[in-house]
Design an enzyme around this catalytic site. Structure first.
Site, PDB file in Angstrom:
ATOM      1  N   HIS A 107       0.863  -1.170   0.000  1.00 22.90           N
ATOM      2  CA  HIS A 107       0.000   0.000   0.000  1.00 22.90           C
ATOM      3  C   HIS A 107       0.904   1.225   0.000  1.00 22.90           C
ATOM      4  CE1 HIS A 107      -3.944  -1.748   0.541  1.00 22.90           C
ATOM      5  NE2 HIS A 107      -3.548  -2.458   1.592  1.00 22.90           N
ATOM      6  N   CYS A 138       0.336   2.886  -4.533  1.00 26.67           N
ATOM      7  CA  CYS A 138      -0.348   4.130  -4.866  1.00 26.67           C
ATOM      8  C   CYS A 138       0.538   5.324  -4.549  1.00 26.67           C
ATOM      9  CB  CYS A 138      -1.659   4.250  -4.101  1.00 26.67           C
ATOM     10  SG  CYS A 138      -2.966   3.204  -4.745  1.00 26.67           S
TER      11      CYS A 138
END
Length: 402
Positions: A236, A284
């Site tokens: 993440h 991301c």
């Protein structure tokens, strides 16, 4: 007899075989009961380098006689055509081995069938498992001869000790599980192994643990006899960096991308001075989306999500400038990157596909451009991979198979 042929080709086998083929041979010979579990474990665990494993495996099999040796040779002919050509082996219809004589010293003998295949494919042919295309020797020599001053040199296979590091965070204490990350990890590891790298894999780490692993990796003595390295991060993320497994709104467990460059620069890792250092980041880099789909970013997206979508997204910050670095990120700054729970990340999937297809003939920056182009198509507008902080001073050819 097959065992005599194998003994004659022992040295070439040790110097030429890839770790992927060794693992495949071990599985095949275990299944056919040529090796037992204890022998397989000994070969895998008692030997550190690929060459040591190859030597031990070859010696184990030849001692078991012609039938075991024939199974060994047949597997190579069926699954690794490049290695079979180097060893000058063919597996005939009667399962007897045909020993092919070499026509010229220093040449790279190919059968007429292989030469025809090379012409059709422009010089490349499939490597292990029919995936990575290897570069024929004459093409590698031609590229080097014509452009050697503009190409990073590669070390010879028998003595080089290439290392790669993969850090993959899948399970988090406060964030969703990155479903499909196992596919990315498996396929990326196999690709790097086929490219000649010994891959160190670390999973589910905090930012502090990631920093510790980077420090230890930078200090590895193998870098002295290596010509390059790959570092792959999958997690993440957000604009500030890569999330550790304890990240939450209250706990800023973030590895800043600058830290990666600082740990691998000339000061901290002098053994890789003037050698390509490739950083791949699947995560991301923010919340903005071109479309509305499930995502892996930490915060709440202003654009919501589609309940029937099966894609998810993953992010990072700009890289620090250092010589001989290149960073390839899965998306542009401030934007998400997408991951399929079955196929894995779109970026990693495309990167591996293009590396397998073009590494034999294209330098790394050209391959990365092809990856970006693949996301330009109308059905692939979910994200745009970005090459950043490029300080490579030469062209980096991987020359797979050499």
């Amino acid at each position: 007899m097959a065992d005599k042929v194998l003994r004659a080709k022992r040295k070439q086998f040790i110097n030429s075989v890839s770790v992927g083929t060794i693992n495949g041979l071990l599985d095949e010979l275990l299944e056919k009961r040529v090796l037992n579990q204890e022998e397989m474990d000994t070969i895998k665990l008692a030997n550190i380098t690929v060459m040591e494993k190859a030597r031990d495996l070859c010696d184990h099999v030849t001692k078991k006689g012609p039938r075991a040796s024939q199974m060994f040779i047949t597997y190579i002919c069926n699954e690794d055509c490049y290695l079979a050509e180097i060893l000058e082996l063919q597996s005939g219809p009667s399962a007897e081995t045909v020993f092919v004589t070499e026509d010229s010293k220093g040449g790279h003998p190919f059968s007429s069938e292989t030469k025809e295949k090379l012409n059709k494919e422009g010089g490349a042919f499939p490597g292990p498992s029919g995936s990575l295309k290897f570069c024929p020797l004459e093409i590698a020599q031609k590229l080097w001869k014509e452009n050697h001053s503009e190409i990073y040199p590669i070390m010879k296979t028998p003595t080089r000790t290439r290392l790669a590091l993969i850090i993959c965070n899948t399970d988090f204490q406060h964030l969703s599980r990155r479903v499909g990350a196992d596919v990315d990890l498996r396929e990326m590891k196999l690709l790097l192994q086929d490219l000649g790298y010994t891959v160190k894999v670390k999973e589910n780490l905090t930012a502090l643990e990631m920093t510790k692993e980077l420090k230890e990796f930078a200090a590895c003595p193998e870098h002295k006899t290596s010509d390059s390295t790959f570092l792959v991060f999958m997690s993440h993320g957000l604009q500030e960096g890569i999330c550790g497994i304890t990240y939450s709104n209250e706990v800023a467990d973030i590895l800043k991308v600058d830290t990666i460059f600082q740990m691998m620069n000339t000061l901290k890792c002098p053994s890789l001075k003037d050698k390509p250092k490739v950083i791949i980041i699947q995560a991301c880099r923010g919340e903005k989306q071109g479309v509305v789909l499930l995502k892996d970013s930490v915060g709440n997206s202003e654009e919501g999500f589609l309940t029937d979508a099966i894609f998810e997204d993953d992010g990072i910050k700009k890289a620090h400038i250092e010589k001989d670095f290149i960073a390839f990120c899965s998306s542009t700054p401030d934007n998400v990157s997408w991951r399929h729970p079955v196929r894995g990340s779109l970026f990693i999937e495309s990167l591996i596909k293009h590396m397998k297809e073009y590494a034999w003939s294209c330098d790394l920056e050209d391959i990365f451009r092809k990856v970006r182009f693949s996301f330009e198509q109308p059905d692939s507008r979910l994200q745009m991979p970005t090459t950043e902080r490029v300080t490579l001073t030469k062209r980096f050819y991987l020359f797979p198979g050499h």
